[in-house]
Structures are given as C-alpha cells and as structure tokens.
Design an enzyme around this catalytic site. Sequence first.
Site, mmCIF file in Angstrom:
data_model
loop_
_atom_site.group_PDB
_atom_site.id
_atom_site.type_symbol
_atom_site.label_atom_id
_atom_site.label_comp_id
_atom_site.label_asym_id
_atom_site.label_seq_id
_atom_site.Cartn_x
_atom_site.Cartn_y
_atom_site.Cartn_z
ATOM 1 N N GLY A 66 -0.671 2.149 -1.148
ATOM 2 C CA GLY A 66 0.148 2.837 -2.139
ATOM 3 C C GLY A 66 0.654 1.850 -3.173
ATOM 4 O O GLY A 66 0.050 0.807 -3.410
ATOM 5 N N CYS A 67 1.774 2.158 -3.735
ATOM 6 C CA CYS A 67 2.386 1.346 -4.786
ATOM 7 C C CYS A 67 2.588 -0.089 -4.307
ATOM 8 O O CYS A 67 3.211 -0.316 -3.273
ATOM 9 C CB CYS A 67 3.727 1.970 -5.154
ATOM 10 S SG CYS A 67 4.790 0.935 -6.150
#
Length: 178
Positions: free
Chosen positions: A11-12
């Site tokens: 993810g981020c």
Amino acid sequence: MTQETAIFAGGCFWCTEAVFQSLEGVEGVESGYIGGAVPNPTYKQVCGGDTGHAEAIRITFDPAVISYDDLLDVHFATHDPTTLNRQGNDIGTQYRSALFPLDAAQADAARAGIERAATDWPAPIVTTIESPSDWYPAEDYHQAYWEGEGQRNPYCMAVIPPKLAKLRKGFSDRLRNA
C-alpha cells in the site's frame, strides 16, 4: 556488520515506511517505485496507475539483529494482504501487496512467509511474489514522511497510528528501545 536488503510493497509507502523504521536492526528504509515499465517514474505518474509500479519500501537491515522472516511477519501483520490492488481507500495496482525477493533464499522465505501468515487472515492472501526489477527512489519529500509532514497529513493520521499500534502489540520485542 553485514547488511541485507528487502523490498516490500503493502500500500502507501508513507504507511509502510513508518512501521519498518521503528524496528530494531533496520538500518534504513527508503520509499520508492518498483515493478513497472516506465523508467524514472514520478509520484504523479505512479499514482495515475499506468506505469505498473508499486509504491514500495527498500529496507536495509542487519540480519544478526532482525531476520528477513521477521520482516515478512511484520509486513503481513501490519497491512491487509487479502485485498487485491488495494489498501483501505487506496485503490490501484500501485497499492498492491507484493514481495520482491532479491535471491532464491528470499524467494523461498517469501513463499513460507505467505504460508505462515495465511492462518492469521480470514480470506486468502493475494500478495504476489515478483521478480526484482529496477528500483527508483521516490522524490525526497516522500522519505521519512511520517517523521515530518505525515504528522500533519489527515490521511496519515488516520492510517499510520493503527498500524503502529498493531506493531507495538504484536512485535514489542522487535522495537527500538523496547
């Protein structure tokens, strides 16, 4: 001191970087892009979802202090490896859950890490194991983001503290100054 490198996408990268820089034995965490087809991509290009890159972190660690297996266990415990091309509200292939083993031993460990983590999740793990490819460091303002700008970013304030709480709960013996 011997150093090794691990590359994970979950993810981020702002969120994953904050988790791994808290671990004893981690010497450095660099946010960047890997797994795509466009040379020297920018954050804007990667966020557009058309380059094929994942937001990832490159972890430099001391295997005498923390093992690659330990890093894998933290990775699987602090992001959702069951959502395809998504972490929370972040949607797109750039937010995929992926491992980029740098040699055969890491590839074997990655497969074993997925098997270990599978018992902790109610849905199948969709984390991919991808071949290492060119690594592109993210722009300077993304590095150590949580330590600075992230503390004022509402997205980070909503996402990172729960990840750090999971880390403290499950891996307190692995934290710096624990």
